[in-house]
Each structure stands twice: as structure tokens, then as C-alpha cells.
Design a protein around this motif. Structure first.
Motif, PDB file in Angstrom:
ATOM      1  N   GLU A  42     -10.962 -52.640 -49.415  1.00 16.09           N
ATOM      2  CA  GLU A  42     -10.678 -51.208 -49.559  1.00 16.09           C
ATOM      3  C   GLU A  42     -11.936 -50.427 -49.928  1.00 16.09           C
ATOM      4  O   GLU A  42     -12.161 -49.328 -49.418  1.00 16.09           O
ATOM      5  N   LEU A  43     -12.761 -51.000 -50.810  1.00 18.35           N
ATOM      6  CA  LEU A  43     -14.013 -50.338 -51.174  1.00 18.35           C
ATOM      7  C   LEU A  43     -14.938 -50.265 -49.962  1.00 18.35           C
ATOM      8  O   LEU A  43     -15.593 -49.247 -49.729  1.00 18.35           O
ATOM      9  N   SER A  44     -14.965 -51.315 -49.179  1.00 19.21           N
ATOM     10  CA  SER A  44     -15.765 -51.323 -47.962  1.00 19.21           C
ATOM     11  C   SER A  44     -15.289 -50.234 -47.001  1.00 19.21           C
ATOM     12  O   SER A  44     -16.099 -49.483 -46.449  1.00 19.21           O
ATOM     13  N   ASN A  45     -13.989 -50.129 -46.810  1.00 16.81           N
ATOM     14  CA  ASN A  45     -13.427 -49.100 -45.926  1.00 16.81           C
ATOM     15  C   ASN A  45     -13.767 -47.702 -46.439  1.00 16.81           C
ATOM     16  O   ASN A  45     -14.097 -46.809 -45.656  1.00 16.81           O
ATOM     17  N   ARG A  46     -13.679 -47.520 -47.734  1.00 17.97           N
ATOM     18  CA  ARG A  46     -13.914 -46.208 -48.344  1.00 17.97           C
ATOM     19  C   ARG A  46     -15.385 -45.776 -48.236  1.00 17.97           C
ATOM     20  O   ARG A  46     -15.684 -44.617 -47.988  1.00 17.97           O
ATOM     21  N   THR A  47     -16.298 -46.741 -48.415  1.00 14.46           N
ATOM     22  CA  THR A  47     -17.720 -46.412 -48.483  1.00 14.46           C
ATOM     23  C   THR A  47     -18.472 -46.622 -47.179  1.00 14.46           C
ATOM     24  O   THR A  47     -19.580 -46.114 -47.020  1.00 14.46           O
ATOM     25  N   GLY A  48     -17.924 -47.416 -46.281  1.00 12.75           N
ATOM     26  CA  GLY A  48     -18.635 -47.735 -45.053  1.00 12.75           C
ATOM     27  C   GLY A  48     -19.721 -48.786 -45.265  1.00 12.75           C
ATOM     28  O   GLY A  48     -20.563 -48.988 -44.402  1.00 12.75           O
ATOM     29  N   VAL A  49     -19.683 -49.456 -46.403  1.00 10.31           N
ATOM     30  CA  VAL A  49     -20.638 -50.518 -46.720  1.00 10.31           C
ATOM     31  C   VAL A  49     -19.921 -51.851 -46.524  1.00 10.31           C
ATOM     32  O   VAL A  49     -18.777 -52.008 -46.956  1.00 10.31           O
ATOM     33  N   SER A  50     -20.582 -52.811 -45.886  1.00  4.41           N
ATOM     34  CA  SER A  50     -19.923 -54.086 -45.612  1.00  4.41           C
ATOM     35  C   SER A  50     -19.535 -54.809 -46.902  1.00  4.41           C
ATOM     36  O   SER A  50     -20.140 -54.599 -47.958  1.00  4.41           O
ATOM     37  N   LYS A  51     -18.518 -55.663 -46.803  1.00 10.02           N
ATOM     38  CA  LYS A  51     -18.077 -56.437 -47.959  1.00 10.02           C
ATOM     39  C   LYS A  51     -19.204 -57.300 -48.508  1.00 10.02           C
ATOM     40  O   LYS A  51     -19.393 -57.389 -49.721  1.00 10.02           O
ATOM     41  N   ASN A  52     -19.967 -57.928 -47.617  1.00 10.82           N
ATOM     42  CA  ASN A  52     -21.071 -58.776 -48.071  1.00 10.82           C
ATOM     43  C   ASN A  52     -22.133 -57.977 -48.814  1.00 10.82           C
ATOM     44  O   ASN A  52     -22.658 -58.424 -49.836  1.00 10.82           O
ATOM     45  N   MET A  53     -22.445 -56.796 -48.302  1.00 12.53           N
ATOM     46  CA  MET A  53     -23.447 -55.971 -48.976  1.00 12.53           C
ATOM     47  C   MET A  53     -22.926 -55.500 -50.336  1.00 12.53           C
ATOM     48  O   MET A  53     -23.671 -55.481 -51.319  1.00 12.53           O
ATOM     49  N   LEU A  54     -21.654 -55.139 -50.402  1.00 15.65           N
ATOM     50  CA  LEU A  54     -21.069 -54.732 -51.679  1.00 15.65           C
ATOM     51  C   LEU A  54     -21.131 -55.871 -52.693  1.00 15.65           C
ATOM     52  O   LEU A  54     -21.476 -55.657 -53.861  1.00 15.65           O
ATOM     53  N   LYS A  55     -20.793 -57.078 -52.249  1.00 21.83           N
ATOM     54  CA  LYS A  55     -20.881 -58.237 -53.145  1.00 21.83           C
ATOM     55  C   LYS A  55     -22.309 -58.412 -53.643  1.00 21.83           C
ATOM     56  O   LYS A  55     -22.541 -58.617 -54.844  1.00 21.83           O
ATOM     57  N   ASP A  56     -23.263 -58.320 -52.724  1.00 24.22           N
ATOM     58  CA  ASP A  56     -24.670 -58.451 -53.112  1.00 24.22           C
ATOM     59  C   ASP A  56     -25.070 -57.374 -54.124  1.00 24.22           C
ATOM     60  O   ASP A  56     -25.757 -57.654 -55.102  1.00 24.22           O
ATOM     61  N   LEU A  57     -24.646 -56.139 -53.874  1.00 20.36           N
ATOM     62  CA  LEU A  57     -25.001 -55.030 -54.761  1.00 20.36           C
ATOM     63  C   LEU A  57     -24.403 -55.211 -56.154  1.00 20.36           C
ATOM     64  O   LEU A  57     -25.097 -55.073 -57.164  1.00 20.36           O
ATOM     65  N   PHE A  58     -23.112 -55.523 -56.205  1.00 19.48           N
ATOM     66  CA  PHE A  58     -22.433 -55.604 -57.501  1.00 19.48           C
ATOM     67  C   PHE A  58     -22.682 -56.922 -58.225  1.00 19.48           C
ATOM     68  O   PHE A  58     -22.409 -57.028 -59.421  1.00 19.48           O
ATOM     69  N   ASP A  59     -23.225 -57.906 -57.537  1.00 19.04           N
ATOM     70  CA  ASP A  59     -23.569 -59.173 -58.190  1.00 19.04           C
ATOM     71  C   ASP A  59     -24.983 -59.172 -58.769  1.00 19.04           C
ATOM     72  O   ASP A  59     -25.359 -60.121 -59.459  1.00 19.04           O
TER      73      ASP A  59
END
Length: 106
Positions: A42-59
Motif C-alpha cells: 500500500e505504501l508503494s502504491n501510494r508513493t510510487g516507490v518500489s517495495k524493495n526500495m522502500l525496504k532499503d530506505l526504511f532499513d
């Protein structure tokens, strides 16, 4: 000398529409996120950022120490393999907007 023209104009607003100020609109958008939770998709859909990139960013350790719910933040990290990330929607979007530079630094 400049000339001025004064015009009175009437613009009909359809019955199914409402005219509001930009401030009211922004407040309504914020209210829409209050209390909502996002999973990674859902965060990926909302932001247009891939799930993998989001994981990398928040990790990233410097990000995690700020946002981890265990440290008073708003992201619940997976506690076991296969368990989801859970993001408090309003705080996550606000954080991403305000700390874009922090998130993008290697």
C-alpha cells in the motif's frame, strides 16, 4: 496610463460539487490518512516507490532509529520471516515528505 476593465462573472457550480479553499483541501487530505495503516504494498502504491526500495530506505540504521515503533516511531518492522512491515500512514507520508534528503542518502 494603463486601462482597467472590471467584469462581473457568474460561474455555476454543479450540484454534486463543492468549492473549498486550498487550506481546507490539504486538511481533508491529512484527515484521510489519520488512523490508517499501510503495509509495504500500500505504501508503494501510494508513493510510487518500489517495495524493495522502500525496504532499503526504511532499513537504513539512521532511518530505523527514528521510525521504529520500538523506539517511539511509527513503523512496525517484521518480527519474523514473512511478517509484514506496518506503517502508520499519516506519520510515514509526513516523514517521507520532510526527510526526502535523509532517505535518499546512501
Amino acid at each position: 496610463m494603463a486601462q482597467n476593465l472590471t467584469v462581473e462573472l457568474s460561474i455555476p457550480i454543479p450540484e454534486d460539487s463543492v468549492l473549498i479553499t486550498k487550506v481546507e483541501y490539504e486538511q481533508l487530505k491529512k484527515e484521510n490518512l489519520k488512523g490508517r495503516k499501510f503495509n509495504l504494498q500500500e505504501l508503494s502504491n501510494r508513493t510510487g516507490v518500489s517495495k524493495n526500495m522502500l525496504k532499503d530506505l526504511f532499513d537504513k540504521p539512521r532511518v530505523r532509529k527514528i521510525v521504529d515503533v520500538e523506539k517511539g516511531g511509527f513503523v512496525a518492522y517484521p518480527t519474523s520471516p514473512g511478517s509484514p512491515y506496518i506503517f502508520l500512514a499519516s506519520k510515514t507520508i509526513e516523514f517521507m515528505d520532510e526527510h526526502f534528503d535523509t532517505l535518499m542518502k546512501v
